[in-house]
Design a protein around this motif. Structure first.
Motif, short mmCIF file in Angstrom:
data_model
loop_
_atom_site.label_atom_id
_atom_site.label_comp_id
_atom_site.label_asym_id
_atom_site.label_seq_id
_atom_site.Cartn_x
_atom_site.Cartn_y
_atom_site.Cartn_z
N GLY A 159 0.60 -1.31 0.15
CA GLY A 159 0.18 0.14 -0.10
C GLY A 159 0.99 1.08 0.06
O GLY A 159 2.17 1.28 0.34
N LEU A 160 0.26 2.32 -0.40
CA LEU A 160 1.03 3.65 -0.23
C LEU A 160 0.21 4.70 0.32
O LEU A 160 -0.89 4.91 0.49
CB LEU A 160 1.13 4.35 -1.95
N ILE A 161 0.89 5.31 1.43
CA ILE A 161 0.63 6.61 2.36
C ILE A 161 0.90 7.78 1.70
O ILE A 161 1.91 7.98 1.70
CB ILE A 161 0.74 5.92 3.88
N ILE A 162 0.03 8.51 1.63
CA ILE A 162 0.27 9.81 1.60
C ILE A 162 -0.06 10.80 2.77
O ILE A 162 -1.14 10.80 3.20
CB ILE A 162 -0.69 10.67 0.39
N GLU A 163 1.08 11.11 3.40
CA GLU A 163 0.98 11.52 4.84
C GLU A 163 0.99 13.13 4.73
O GLU A 163 1.94 13.70 4.05
CB GLU A 163 2.25 11.08 5.77
N ASP A 164 -0.17 13.55 5.12
CA ASP A 164 -0.16 15.23 4.99
C ASP A 164 0.07 15.70 6.47
O ASP A 164 -0.87 15.51 7.45
CB ASP A 164 -1.76 15.52 4.80
N ASP A 165 1.00 15.99 6.74
CA ASP A 165 1.82 16.61 8.08
C ASP A 165 1.43 18.04 8.30
O ASP A 165 2.38 18.96 8.52
CB ASP A 165 3.20 16.14 8.21
N TYR A 166 0.03 18.52 8.17
CA TYR A 166 -0.33 19.72 7.89
C TYR A 166 0.06 20.89 9.23
O TYR A 166 0.10 22.00 8.81
CB TYR A 166 -1.67 20.03 7.67
N ASP A 167 -0.17 20.27 10.19
CA ASP A 167 0.18 21.09 11.63
C ASP A 167 1.03 20.64 12.68
O ASP A 167 0.52 21.10 13.73
CB ASP A 167 -1.09 21.94 11.85
N ALA A 168 1.74 19.54 12.42
CA ALA A 168 2.32 18.70 13.38
C ALA A 168 3.07 19.48 14.55
O ALA A 168 3.01 19.23 15.74
CB ALA A 168 3.24 17.52 13.06
N GLU A 169 3.57 20.68 14.11
CA GLU A 169 4.49 21.32 14.86
C GLU A 169 3.82 22.05 15.97
O GLU A 169 4.41 22.37 17.15
CB GLU A 169 5.48 22.43 14.12
N HIS A 170 2.52 22.48 15.95
CA HIS A 170 1.70 23.01 16.88
C HIS A 170 0.89 22.19 17.88
O HIS A 170 0.02 21.59 17.55
CB HIS A 170 0.50 24.00 16.15
N ARG A 171 1.58 22.01 18.89
CA ARG A 171 1.13 21.25 20.12
C ARG A 171 1.37 21.71 21.35
O ARG A 171 2.13 22.61 21.69
CB ARG A 171 1.85 19.73 20.19
N TYR A 172 0.41 21.61 22.13
CA TYR A 172 0.26 22.26 23.41
C TYR A 172 0.39 21.29 24.79
O TYR A 172 1.37 21.19 25.83
CB TYR A 172 -0.74 23.09 23.41
N ASP A 173 -0.41 20.15 24.66
CA ASP A 173 -0.70 19.22 25.93
C ASP A 173 -0.05 17.87 25.78
O ASP A 173 -0.56 17.11 26.50
CB ASP A 173 -2.12 19.22 26.44
N HIS A 199 -13.20 17.97 20.79
CA HIS A 199 -12.29 17.15 20.18
C HIS A 199 -11.29 18.04 19.85
O HIS A 199 -11.02 19.01 19.21
CB HIS A 199 -12.90 16.22 18.83
N GLY A 200 -9.92 17.38 19.83
CA GLY A 200 -8.79 17.83 19.62
C GLY A 200 -8.05 18.93 19.90
O GLY A 200 -7.49 19.75 19.25
N ALA A 201 -8.28 19.39 21.19
CA ALA A 201 -7.70 20.67 21.75
C ALA A 201 -6.26 20.49 22.22
O ALA A 201 -5.58 21.66 22.41
CB ALA A 201 -8.67 20.92 23.06
N ALA A 202 -5.56 19.36 21.99
CA ALA A 202 -4.33 19.29 22.56
C ALA A 202 -3.26 19.68 21.58
O ALA A 202 -1.96 19.99 21.91
CB ALA A 202 -4.05 17.73 23.09
N ALA A 203 -3.63 19.89 20.26
CA ALA A 203 -2.68 20.51 19.40
C ALA A 203 -3.39 21.20 18.28
O ALA A 203 -4.56 21.05 18.20
CB ALA A 203 -1.80 19.27 18.86
N GLY A 204 -2.81 21.72 17.28
CA GLY A 204 -3.19 22.37 16.28
C GLY A 204 -3.59 23.86 16.22
O GLY A 204 -3.23 24.53 17.15
N LEU A 205 -4.50 24.14 15.20
CA LEU A 205 -4.92 25.50 15.07
C LEU A 205 -6.29 25.66 15.20
O LEU A 205 -7.13 26.70 14.96
CB LEU A 205 -4.42 26.28 13.83
N HIS A 206 -7.29 24.53 15.52
CA HIS A 206 -8.30 24.38 15.64
C HIS A 206 -8.97 23.41 16.41
O HIS A 206 -8.34 22.55 16.85
CB HIS A 206 -9.15 24.20 14.13
N LEU A 207 -10.16 23.53 16.72
CA LEU A 207 -10.85 22.23 17.37
C LEU A 207 -12.32 22.14 16.96
O LEU A 207 -12.80 22.84 16.37
CB LEU A 207 -10.78 22.41 19.08
N THR A 208 -12.67 20.64 17.05
CA THR A 208 -14.14 20.37 16.72
C THR A 208 -15.04 20.13 17.95
O THR A 208 -14.42 19.68 18.80
CB THR A 208 -13.81 19.37 15.74
N ILE A 209 -16.24 20.69 17.87
CA ILE A 209 -17.18 20.51 18.89
C ILE A 209 -18.31 19.62 18.04
O ILE A 209 -18.62 19.76 16.96
CB ILE A 209 -17.82 21.55 19.52
#
Length: 478
Positions: free
Chosen positions: A288-302, A406-416
C-alpha cells in the motif's frame, strides 16, 4: 472641579461607568483602532503621559494597554513605544451583523465553497486552518530577504531546478530532522506550492500507473478530497474513531493508496494510536501507499510530539508539509518527500506544472530556517495559540456545556459535536448571519456522523473567541 480629559481621541473619564475605567479605556482604544482613527503603525501615548492627562492612576492605562497587547492589537516596540499592529475584526462596511444574505453555507459544498465563504463578510472569522496572520514575522522576513539579495548571483534570477532551490531543500531536510525525526536527503525533496499542489501531482502520477482511487479519512478534509477528485480520483471514505483511521476497514476497501493525517487528524484532532499505526505500516509494507499530510504537526500544547510515519517507513510513504500553518498560506511554499520510485515522475509533473516555485521566497525561507528565526517564531506562536485555545475551551464550557470538544491538545482548531438532532449546516448559516464564520462538520464527511462545527482559534483574540462562542450559543438557543 472640571472633568479631566485629553485631546487624544477626545477621551473623558467622566463618560466611564463607576468602577469600570480600565474597561472603558480599553473599549475606546479598541474602537479607535477598528474605525481607523488609530491606524496600524500609529503610536499610543506613553502610559504616564496619558494617565496624567486623564488624571487617572497609571495602573488603569497600563491595564488597558496590556489587554490590547494580549489581544494582539498593539505591541511594545522599545523606545518606539506602544504601536498598533492589528485591527480587530468588525463587520464589513455597510454590512451589519445579521445582514449577511444569503448565508454562504450550503449542504452540498461545490468547488467554489471556500472562495465564497472567504468572501462573505463576518465580524469574527473562525475558519479552521488559518494561522495568526498578524503575527507574520515581517521584520525577520525583510532581514532575511535583504541578506539573500545581497549575496545572490545574477544567474540565480534565471530558471532553476523544478524540484526547488538547493538552499531550501537543505534547510527543509534539517528542519524535518530536528522537528519531525525524518532523515531526508535534500536531493530527494521537491518544493511545491503547498500541500494542495503535492496532492495534485501525486494524483496525476498514480493515475499514470493505473491507480484511480485514493482512500481518505472520514471525517476528513473537504479541500483535500476536492483536489483528489479534481484529478479524477475516487475517494472511498475510511471511518476515523478515537484511535484514528480504522485500518481494518482500509484493508476491506482494497484501496491501494490512502491519504492520512496521522499526527493530528483533521478535523477531529485524534492521533493515530500505536496499534493502528503498526497496522497501517504493515498494510503499506504489503504494497500500500500512504500519502502523509503533516499539515500542522509542529503546533502542539498538551502532548508530546508524534513521530511522522515517513520516519518509520520511507519506501511506502509520500510525505507532504508546508509553511502555510507556520507563517502564511499566501507564501505557497511546501515540500514533498516521495519514495525513490516516484521521485522522477513527480519532478516531471512539477516541471510541466510551473517550472518550479519562485526562487526568492524559497531562499528567504531557507535563511529563516537556518538562522533559527523560524523556530523562534514557532515557540512564540505556541504560547500565543495556547492562550487562544484555552479561551475557546473555556468559552465552550461556559456557553455550550452540552457540546463535546475534540482535538484541543494540538493544532490551530478544535471540533465540537452535538447530539444527532441538530443540523450543523443550518447552525453555521445562522451563525454567519450573526457575523460568525465557521465550518459545519458535515462538510468534511462523506459518511453519516454526529453534527458539529470546526472552529479555528489561532487567528482570533481571546476576546473575539469568547464573543463568537457566546453568539453561537445564542443562535442555538433561538
Amino acid at each position: 472641579m472640571l472633568n479631566a480629559g485629553t485631546d487624544f481621541l477626545q477621551l473623558n473619564p467622566a463618560d466611564a461607568p463607576p468602577g469600570g475605567l480600565s474597561d472603558w479605556l480599553t473599549e475606546n482604544l479598541r474602537a479607535a483602532i477598528s474605525d481607523g482613527r488609530l491606524p496600524i503603525g500609529s503610536r499610543l501615548p506613553a502610559t504616564r503621559l496619558l494617565a496624567a492627562e486623564l488624571r487617572l492612576s497609571r495602573g488603569v492605562v497600563t491595564e488597558a494597554y496590556q489587554r490590547l497587547t494580549e489581544d494582539g492589537h498593539v505591541a511594545g516596540r522599545g523606545r518606539a513605544g506602544t504601536v498598533v499592529v492589528a485591527v480587530p475584526v468588525v463587520a464589513a462596511m455597510g454590512v451589519a451583523a445579521g445582514e449577511v444574505t444569503p448565508p454562504t453555507v450550503v449542504p452540498e459544498p461545490g468547488l467554489d465553497v471556500f472562495d465564497s465563504l472567504r468572501a462573505a463578510p463576518a465580524r469574527i472569522d473562525l475558519t479552521p486552518g488559518v494561522p495568526d496572520l498578524a503575527a507574520f514575522p515581517r521584520a525577520a522576513w525583510l532581514r532575511a530577504e535583504r541578506a539573500v539579495l545581497s549575496d545572490l548571483e545574477s544567474s540565480e534570477f534565471g530558471y532553476g531546478d523544478p524540484s526547488g532551490t538547493p538552499a531550501l531543500r537543505r534547510a527543509v531536510a534539517n528542519w524535518l530532522a530536528r522537528n519531525r525525526g525524518i532523515a531526508a536527503d535534500p536531493d530527494d525533496l521537491i518544493v511545491v506550492a503547498g500541500v494542495s499542489q503535492a496532492i495534485g501531482l501525486v494524483a496525476q502520477v498514480l493515475k499514470d500507473r493505473g491507480i484511480h482511487e485514493i482512500a481518505v479519512e472520514d471525517p476528513g478534509s473537504l479541500g483535500s478530497r476536492q483536489h483528489l477528485q479534481n484529478w479524477g480520483m475516487r475517494t472511498p471514505p475510511i471511518p476515523v474513531d478515537d484511535g484514528g483511521l480504522r485500518v481494518e476497514l482500509l484493508r476491506e476497501s482494497r484501496a491501494r493508496a490512502v491519504m492520512a493525517t496521522p499526527a493530528h487528524h483533521f478535523p477531529t484532532g485524534v492521533v493515530l494510536e500505536g496499534e493502528r499505526r503498526r497496522e497501517l505500516i504493515q498494510w503499506a509494507a504489503e504494497g500500500g501507499l500512504i500519502i502523509e499530510d503533516d499539515y500542522d504537526a509542529e503546533h502542539r500544547y498538551d502532548r508530546p510530539p508524534v513521530p511522522a510515519l515517513r520516519a518509520m517507513l520511507a519506501d511506502q510513504v509520500i510525505y507532504a508539509g508546508s509553511v502555510s500553518k507556520l507563517l502564511a498560506p499566501s507564501l505557497r511554499i511546501g515540500w514533498m518527500l516521495p519514495p525513490p520510485q516516484y521521485k522522477d515522475a513527480l519532478i516531471g509533473m512539477k516541471r510541466l506544472a510551473d517550472l518550479g516555485n519562485a526562487a526568492l521566497p524559497q531562499l528567504t525561507l531557507a535563511h529563516l530556517m537556518e538562522s533559527g528565526e523560524l523556530e523562534r517564531q514557532l515557540r512564540f506562536l505556541r504560547r500565543r495559540h495556547r492562550t487562544r485555545r484555552d479561551a475557546m475551551v473555556d468559552a465552550i464550557s461556559n456557553y455550550l456545556p452540552t457540546a463535546t470538544v475534540h482535538g484541543a491538545a494540538a493544532g490551530l482548531h478544535l471540533t465540537i459535536t452535538f447530539d444527532d438532532t441538530l443540523n450543523d449546516v443550518d447552525l453555521a448559516a445562522r451563525a454567519l448571519q450573526k457575523g460568525i464564520k465557521t465550518h459545519p462538520l458535515s462538510w468534511h464527511c462523506q459518511l453519516p456522523h454526529a453534527p458539529g462545527l470546526v472552529l479555528g482559534y489561532a487567528a482570533r483574540t481571546p476576546t473575539e473567541i469568547t464573543e463568537a462562542i457566546r453568539t453561537i450559543a445564542e443562535v442555538m438557543g433561538s
